[in-house]
Design a protein around this motif. Structure first.
Motif, short mmCIF file in Angstrom:
data_model
loop_
_atom_site.label_atom_id
_atom_site.label_comp_id
_atom_site.label_asym_id
_atom_site.label_seq_id
_atom_site.Cartn_x
_atom_site.Cartn_y
_atom_site.Cartn_z
N ARG A 101 0.83 -1.20 0.00
CA ARG A 101 0.00 0.00 0.00
C ARG A 101 0.87 1.26 0.00
N GLU A 102 0.45 2.23 -0.78
CA GLU A 102 1.09 3.54 -0.78
C GLU A 102 0.04 4.58 -0.43
N PHE A 103 0.20 5.23 0.70
CA PHE A 103 -0.76 6.24 1.15
C PHE A 103 -0.55 7.53 0.38
N LEU A 132 -5.38 5.70 -1.74
CA LEU A 132 -4.30 4.73 -1.60
C LEU A 132 -3.96 4.17 -2.98
N LEU A 133 -2.68 3.93 -3.22
CA LEU A 133 -2.24 3.15 -4.38
C LEU A 133 -1.82 1.77 -3.90
N TRP A 134 -2.00 0.79 -4.75
CA TRP A 134 -1.57 -0.58 -4.44
C TRP A 134 -0.59 -1.04 -5.51
N GLU A 145 -10.23 4.98 -3.44
CA GLU A 145 -10.72 6.17 -2.76
C GLU A 145 -11.72 5.69 -1.72
N VAL A 146 -11.39 5.91 -0.46
CA VAL A 146 -12.17 5.42 0.67
C VAL A 146 -12.87 6.61 1.33
N THR A 147 -14.16 6.48 1.57
CA THR A 147 -14.93 7.52 2.25
C THR A 147 -15.47 6.99 3.57
N TRP A 160 -1.45 7.35 11.52
CA TRP A 160 -1.91 5.96 11.57
C TRP A 160 -2.03 5.38 10.17
N LEU A 161 -2.53 6.18 9.25
CA LEU A 161 -2.72 5.71 7.88
C LEU A 161 -1.38 5.50 7.18
N ARG A 162 -0.40 6.33 7.49
CA ARG A 162 0.93 6.17 6.89
C ARG A 162 1.62 4.90 7.38
#
Length: 242
Positions: A101-103, A132-134, A145-147, A160-162
């Motif tokens: 994962r790439e934030f 996020l990129l995978w 794209e997460v909502t 936290w996301l990083r």
């Protein structure tokens, strides 16, 4: 779920919700053996049959799993791919490589009418939008794209996301929320310009668009996810459940 709402549920459902909360709070680690049905029955002051029905529901939900002669264990929480993996076309038996994962970032926005209705939010409610990129073996394969509703996850921290492996892991670790897929749709599209740029692809290039709604274990819809998957060299497969 508050105490008053919990008391209105059937007894086995009350026990189920209490076990769910203890799992979400990481009282038991993944693949850890739960206490016996008799021990849990004593802890909750209910019959063994009531505990068994609650555990069976949680096994069916994928939260727990059983091993014959050993007992009931906590299942690994699903990651952001919810059991799917990228595989090479025609190679369904290959062991999938772990996606990295790439934030890309997080920003605040407002829910569209459709999104607000789907997540049970008021019109124009504030939301988090996470991108996020995978990558697989260094190659970009998908964009997410997460909502999320801001009111429920206002304390969400970019650090936290990083540092985490994904959004679902952050929600469980920091908010005690364990998600599962409620509904999902697929369709073939041509990549829009912005998404194509982020995927280092051409605008209009064929892609697989995936739309998913996820809910917590109490059935409340909490996550809307849009995913664009490049299809030139890879395919999607749903992994076998535990």
């Amino acid at each position: 779920m508050n105490a008053k709402s919990l008391l209105r549920l059937p007894l086995y459902e009350q026990i189920k919700q209490q076990i769910l909360q203890r799992v979400a709070d990481s009282e038991w680690d993944s693949n850890e053996l739960l206490p016996s049905e008799w021990d849990l029955a004593e802890q909750f002051s209910v019959s063994q049959g009531t505990v068994r029905k609650a555990l069976t529901d949680l096994v069916n939900d994928g939260v727990l799993y059983r091993q014959q002669g050993r007992g009931t264990f906590v299942a690994e929480p699903l990651d952001d791919w919810a059991g799917m993996s990228m595989v090479s076309p025609g190679m369904l038996r290959e062991k999938p490589d772990r996606l990295v994962r790439e934030f890309l970032g997080i920003q605040r926005g407002h829910a569209s009418d459709e999104l607000a209705a789907t997540l049970g939010l008021r019109r124009g409610a504030a939301v988090h939008r996470i991108r996020l990129l995978w990558r697989q073996q260094g190659q970009i394969v998908a964009l997410d794209e997460v909502t999320l509703p801001l009111e429920r996850f206002e304390a969400l921290d970019v650090r936290w996301l990083r540092q985490s492996v994904g959004v679902w892991a952050v929600l469980q670790q920091h908010f005690g929320v364990r998600l599962r897929v409620k509904a999902e749709q697929w369709r073939a599209i041509g990549l829009p310009r912005e998404e194509a740029q982020l995927l280092h692809a051409r605008e209009g290039e064929p892609a697989l668009f995936y739309l998913r709604l996820a809910e917590d274990m109490q059935g409340q819809a909490l996550e809307w996810r849009e995913r664009w998957c490049l299809t030139g060299t890879l395919g999607l497969s749903r992994q076998q459940e535990q």
